[in-house]
Design a protein around this motif. Sequence first.
Motif, mmCIF file in Angstrom:
data_model
loop_
_atom_site.group_PDB
_atom_site.id
_atom_site.type_symbol
_atom_site.label_atom_id
_atom_site.label_comp_id
_atom_site.label_asym_id
_atom_site.label_seq_id
_atom_site.Cartn_x
_atom_site.Cartn_y
_atom_site.Cartn_z
ATOM 1 N N UNK A 27 47.179 30.819 -22.392
ATOM 2 C CA UNK A 27 46.444 32.048 -22.678
ATOM 3 C C UNK A 27 45.192 32.196 -21.833
ATOM 4 N N UNK A 28 45.025 33.398 -21.290
ATOM 5 C CA UNK A 28 43.854 33.754 -20.502
ATOM 6 C C UNK A 28 43.109 34.886 -21.184
ATOM 7 N N UNK A 29 41.794 34.760 -21.279
ATOM 8 C CA UNK A 29 40.918 35.800 -21.814
ATOM 9 C C UNK A 29 40.077 36.353 -20.672
ATOM 10 N N UNK A 30 39.904 37.663 -20.626
ATOM 11 C CA UNK A 30 38.893 38.287 -19.773
ATOM 12 C C UNK A 30 38.001 39.118 -20.691
ATOM 13 N N UNK B 32 30.826 30.361 -26.373
ATOM 14 C CA UNK B 32 31.380 29.935 -27.659
ATOM 15 C C UNK B 32 32.815 29.444 -27.467
ATOM 16 N N UNK B 33 33.612 30.217 -26.729
ATOM 17 C CA UNK B 33 34.999 29.830 -26.512
ATOM 18 C C UNK B 33 35.092 28.502 -25.768
ATOM 19 N N UNK C 230 41.867 29.585 -20.782
ATOM 20 C CA UNK C 230 41.297 30.042 -19.517
ATOM 21 C C UNK C 230 40.481 31.287 -19.841
ATOM 22 N N UNK C 231 39.190 31.263 -19.524
ATOM 23 C CA UNK C 231 38.283 32.344 -19.917
ATOM 24 C C UNK C 231 37.535 32.813 -18.678
ATOM 25 N N UNK D 33 45.152 35.277 -14.294
ATOM 26 C CA UNK D 33 46.390 34.811 -14.940
ATOM 27 C C UNK D 33 47.374 34.191 -13.962
ATOM 28 N N UNK D 34 47.173 34.423 -12.674
ATOM 29 C CA UNK D 34 48.102 33.905 -11.677
ATOM 30 C C UNK D 34 49.313 34.782 -11.462
#
Length: 201
Positions: A63-66, A75-76, A84-85, A100-101
């Motif tokens: 999982x990727x966050x933007x 915090x994450x 992945x942030x 995200x690749x």
Amino acid sequence: MTDDDPTDWERAYVRGTTGWDLGAPLAYIEEDAALLGEPGTAFAPGAGRGHDAAGLAAAGWRTTVVDVSPTAAAHAAEHYPDLTYVIGDALDIDLVLAATGGPVDLMWDHTFFCALPPAWRDRVGALARGVVRPGGRVASGVFPVDRPSEEAGPPWTYVPEDMTRALGPGFNLVHLTEPRRLSPRLPWSHRLGIWQRSRRS
């Protein structure tokens, strides 16, 4: 918060005025994990402190966050190091694909779509078309479905038809729950909606 100043979101995290933050993954992620598909790559736009993204990761999704907020990202990083942030504009397709690749199997939305001005919703559809692979899915905690539409936001009233219109004809609604109150802190109901992208789109 203003419609066009993303720094307001960072200010909310700094001040702790984040009433939308449930402090844990949305219940649907664990309860209905099989409906999301076989775990693969996932993207969670505007996922704040990362609770939902962490729930996806626990279910096997890479999982990727933007998100625009450095405070939420910190915090994450402390609590969910497997994510992945990336700090940035989650509507920037090129940024997301770099993070995200490449195209992902799942885009997860919760309090991102409803936090944007309704005039921006087509941009979420463009984002999904740009980052979700053919055959992939968009899953959304549709909220707040029962907030009066004449009330201003955020959060803005959001019903499943809003996401269907934003995504366009290349996505089909394949699952929708009945309205359900998931938190006594939030006065409106959620639904889980899942849209699948055509393999030919």
